[in-house]
Design a protein around this motif. Sequence first.
Motif, PDB file in Angstrom:
ATOM      1  N   GLY A   1     -14.336   2.027 -10.842  1.00 59.26           N
ATOM      2  CA  GLY A   1     -13.359   1.993 -11.927  1.00 59.26           C
ATOM      3  C   GLY A   1     -11.987   2.521 -11.552  1.00 59.26           C
ATOM      4  O   GLY A   1     -11.217   2.928 -12.428  1.00 59.26           O
ATOM      5  N   VAL A   2     -11.660   2.519 -10.264  1.00 55.14           N
ATOM      6  CA  VAL A   2     -10.357   3.024  -9.811  1.00 55.14           C
ATOM      7  C   VAL A   2      -9.301   1.919  -9.841  1.00 55.14           C
ATOM      8  O   VAL A   2      -8.233   2.073 -10.448  1.00 55.14           O
ATOM      9  N   LEU A   3      -9.592   0.797  -9.211  1.00 54.64           N
ATOM     10  CA  LEU A   3      -8.635  -0.318  -9.173  1.00 54.64           C
ATOM     11  C   LEU A   3      -8.905  -1.227 -10.372  1.00 54.64           C
ATOM     12  O   LEU A   3      -9.376  -2.354 -10.241  1.00 54.64           O
ATOM     13  N   ASN A   4      -8.608  -0.695 -11.539  1.00 53.84           N
ATOM     14  CA  ASN A   4      -9.001  -1.361 -12.785  1.00 53.84           C
ATOM     15  C   ASN A   4      -7.831  -1.926 -13.579  1.00 53.84           C
ATOM     16  O   ASN A   4      -7.999  -2.330 -14.723  1.00 53.84           O
ATOM     17  N   VAL A   5      -6.631  -1.941 -12.986  1.00 49.16           N
ATOM     18  CA  VAL A   5      -5.474  -2.542 -13.655  1.00 49.16           C
ATOM     19  C   VAL A   5      -5.268  -3.927 -13.056  1.00 49.16           C
ATOM     20  O   VAL A   5      -4.977  -4.067 -11.871  1.00 49.16           O
ATOM     21  N   LYS A   6      -5.436  -4.947 -13.895  1.00 46.81           N
ATOM     22  CA  LYS A   6      -5.466  -6.322 -13.398  1.00 46.81           C
ATOM     23  C   LYS A   6      -4.362  -7.150 -14.035  1.00 46.81           C
ATOM     24  O   LYS A   6      -3.777  -6.763 -15.032  1.00 46.81           O
TER      25      LYS A   6
ATOM     26  N   ALA B   1       0.832  -1.210   0.000  1.00 45.24           N
ATOM     27  CA  ALA B   1       0.000   0.000   0.000  1.00 45.24           C
ATOM     28  C   ALA B   1       0.865   1.257   0.000  1.00 45.24           C
ATOM     29  O   ALA B   1       0.570   2.229  -0.703  1.00 45.24           O
ATOM     30  N   GLU B   2       1.946   1.234   0.790  1.00 43.48           N
ATOM     31  CA  GLU B   2       2.841   2.386   0.820  1.00 43.48           C
ATOM     32  C   GLU B   2       3.566   2.555  -0.512  1.00 43.48           C
ATOM     33  O   GLU B   2       3.752   3.680  -0.997  1.00 43.48           O
ATOM     34  N   MET B   3       3.982   1.447  -1.123  1.00 45.86           N
ATOM     35  CA  MET B   3       4.616   1.527  -2.441  1.00 45.86           C
ATOM     36  C   MET B   3       3.631   2.088  -3.467  1.00 45.86           C
ATOM     37  O   MET B   3       3.991   2.948  -4.287  1.00 45.86           O
ATOM     38  N   ALA B   4       2.404   1.613  -3.407  1.00 48.97           N
ATOM     39  CA  ALA B   4       1.367   2.107  -4.322  1.00 48.97           C
ATOM     40  C   ALA B   4       1.173   3.604  -4.158  1.00 48.97           C
ATOM     41  O   ALA B   4       1.042   4.348  -5.137  1.00 48.97           O
ATOM     42  N   ASP B   5       1.136   4.046  -2.912  1.00 43.61           N
ATOM     43  CA  ASP B   5       0.940   5.462  -2.632  1.00 43.61           C
ATOM     44  C   ASP B   5       2.084   6.292  -3.210  1.00 43.61           C
ATOM     45  O   ASP B   5       1.851   7.349  -3.809  1.00 43.61           O
ATOM     46  N   CYS B   6       3.306   5.814  -3.036  1.00 49.18           N
ATOM     47  CA  CYS B   6       4.468   6.537  -3.566  1.00 49.18           C
ATOM     48  C   CYS B   6       4.433   6.604  -5.088  1.00 49.18           C
ATOM     49  O   CYS B   6       4.711   7.658  -5.678  1.00 49.18           O
ATOM     50  N   TYR B   7       4.100   5.493  -5.732  1.00 53.38           N
ATOM     51  CA  TYR B   7       4.015   5.502  -7.196  1.00 53.38           C
ATOM     52  C   TYR B   7       2.948   6.489  -7.669  1.00 53.38           C
ATOM     53  O   TYR B   7       3.157   7.253  -8.625  1.00 53.38           O
TER      54      TYR B   7
ATOM     55  N   ASP C   1       0.169   6.272 -11.900  1.00 53.27           N
ATOM     56  CA  ASP C   1      -1.094   5.725 -11.398  1.00 53.27           C
ATOM     57  C   ASP C   1      -1.255   4.248 -11.734  1.00 53.27           C
ATOM     58  O   ASP C   1      -1.875   3.497 -10.969  1.00 53.27           O
ATOM     59  N   ARG C   2      -0.718   3.815 -12.857  1.00 54.05           N
ATOM     60  CA  ARG C   2      -0.883   2.414 -13.248  1.00 54.05           C
ATOM     61  C   ARG C   2      -0.251   1.473 -12.205  1.00 54.05           C
ATOM     62  O   ARG C   2      -0.895   0.537 -11.746  1.00 54.05           O
ATOM     63  N   ARG C   3       0.994   1.739 -11.860  1.00 51.11           N
ATOM     64  CA  ARG C   3       1.625   0.915 -10.820  1.00 51.11           C
ATOM     65  C   ARG C   3       0.911   1.071  -9.487  1.00 51.11           C
ATOM     66  O   ARG C   3       0.763   0.113  -8.731  1.00 51.11           O
ATOM     67  N   GLY C   4       0.475   2.294  -9.211  1.00 49.15           N
ATOM     68  CA  GLY C   4      -0.249   2.516  -7.965  1.00 49.15           C
ATOM     69  C   GLY C   4      -1.506   1.684  -7.889  1.00 49.15           C
ATOM     70  O   GLY C   4      -1.797   1.059  -6.864  1.00 49.15           O
ATOM     71  N   LYS C   5      -2.258   1.639  -8.973  1.00 51.05           N
ATOM     72  CA  LYS C   5      -3.498   0.862  -8.984  1.00 51.05           C
ATOM     73  C   LYS C   5      -3.234  -0.624  -8.804  1.00 51.05           C
ATOM     74  O   LYS C   5      -3.953  -1.319  -8.073  1.00 51.05           O
ATOM     75  N   VAL C   6      -2.206  -1.137  -9.486  1.00 46.67           N
ATOM     76  CA  VAL C   6      -1.869  -2.563  -9.372  1.00 46.67           C
ATOM     77  C   VAL C   6      -1.554  -2.914  -7.922  1.00 46.67           C
ATOM     78  O   VAL C   6      -2.074  -3.898  -7.375  1.00 46.67           O
ATOM     79  N   LEU C   7      -0.700  -2.111  -7.294  1.00 51.27           N
ATOM     80  CA  LEU C   7      -0.256  -2.440  -5.937  1.00 51.27           C
ATOM     81  C   LEU C   7      -1.336  -2.192  -4.897  1.00 51.27           C
ATOM     82  O   LEU C   7      -1.440  -2.939  -3.914  1.00 51.27           O
ATOM     83  N   PHE C   8      -2.148  -1.153  -5.078  1.00 53.03           N
ATOM     84  CA  PHE C   8      -3.268  -0.958  -4.146  1.00 53.03           C
ATOM     85  C   PHE C   8      -4.224  -2.148  -4.235  1.00 53.03           C
ATOM     86  O   PHE C   8      -4.724  -2.631  -3.209  1.00 53.03           O
ATOM     87  N   ARG C   9      -4.487  -2.597  -5.434  1.00 55.55           N
ATOM     88  CA  ARG C   9      -5.398  -3.738  -5.619  1.00 55.55           C
ATOM     89  C   ARG C   9      -4.854  -4.979  -4.919  1.00 55.55           C
ATOM     90  O   ARG C   9      -5.589  -5.699  -4.246  1.00 55.55           O
ATOM     91  N   GLU C  10      -3.551  -5.224  -5.065  1.00 54.90           N
ATOM     92  CA  GLU C  10      -2.932  -6.370  -4.408  1.00 54.90           C
ATOM     93  C   GLU C  10      -2.988  -6.217  -2.892  1.00 54.90           C
ATOM     94  O   GLU C  10      -3.312  -7.162  -2.171  1.00 54.90           O
ATOM     95  N   ALA C  11      -2.675  -5.031  -2.401  1.00 59.48           N
ATOM     96  CA  ALA C  11      -2.623  -4.804  -0.956  1.00 59.48           C
ATOM     97  C   ALA C  11      -3.975  -5.037  -0.305  1.00 59.48           C
ATOM     98  O   ALA C  11      -4.079  -5.718   0.721  1.00 59.48           O
TER      99      ALA C  11
END
Length: 315
Positions: free
Chosen positions: A233-238, A164-170, A176-186
């Motif tokens: 449609g925010v966490l839409n990178v899968k 989540a912290e990595m996603a926030d930093c990205y 945003d693409r990396r952020g969405k991927v990592l937030f979704r995983e977290a």
Amino acid sequence: MNIQSDQELLLQAYGYLQRGNPEAAKLVLEEALAADLDNQEIMFTLRCVYFWMERIASLPEKASPFDRGDFLIQQWKAFLSFLLENGSWSEDLYPRSMYAVQKGVFSLALSNYEQLFNEYGNDVRAEVFSKAALCYKKLGEYETALNCLGSVNELVPADAAVYAEMADCYALCGDDRRGKVLFREAFFMEPQKIDVVFLDSKLICDLIAQTAAKGFKDKELLEWIPVYGVLFGVLNVKRELRAAEAGRLSQMIYAMENELRDSASNRRFLVPRLINHYFWLIDHYLMIKADRNKINEVLLKIKLLNDDVYKMYTT
């Protein structure tokens, strides 16, 4: 006293605050307030100063650097609660004051964590680097924060809070693409480990606010964030699941479905978590081009759990 001199005193006070010296800031602000009793920015900044003077003075001299840093970080949460409870602050109100206080507090915390970078075993080092990364992020040093978090991820792989912290930093860096991927995983792995108070990017803060507007709060809010992340449609990178991951996903769903049948189960947490897992399963079926009947079976399960979510998801 004219407006310019008031601003000069404020800037001087902000400089002291950024260096972690609220006592010096207090003297300057009281001088400014004496000449301009109606200045709301000065009064707000003084409230911040009084709060932090008391907290910094209460820091035990013999405490370890880790405990001192941790105390300051935890007090930041108390500080935000203090401002909100007193109705004296909103996100866009007095940004100069908030920036100065934030820089001072997290600089002080970081100075403690940096003393520990080469000490202790891997578990403690992971926690030290995690806390240091948070400080770097709060100071606007996003790349340095990501480097710290990368070290943590090597020591403690696949941790929801770290992701989540990595996603926030990205996201703060504009990726945003990396952020969405990592937030979704977290939020899939372990939502309850994520401290949303410390998340800063517009990407996730807007989603948190939109989810909270649905009436959810505290721990229940954490479980619904990934659900509405999909619906809005925010966490839409899968990504495509590996065979072992797909197998574990099915096992987790089976276990949660059985738990839900128990009348003693905590449905407030279990329902949104199960829905999020169903979303992942549907994504998996779509990626492997599974039979449509399998997807329809999962959609029916979502409908039975929450018809509103079903309608939003299928519309």
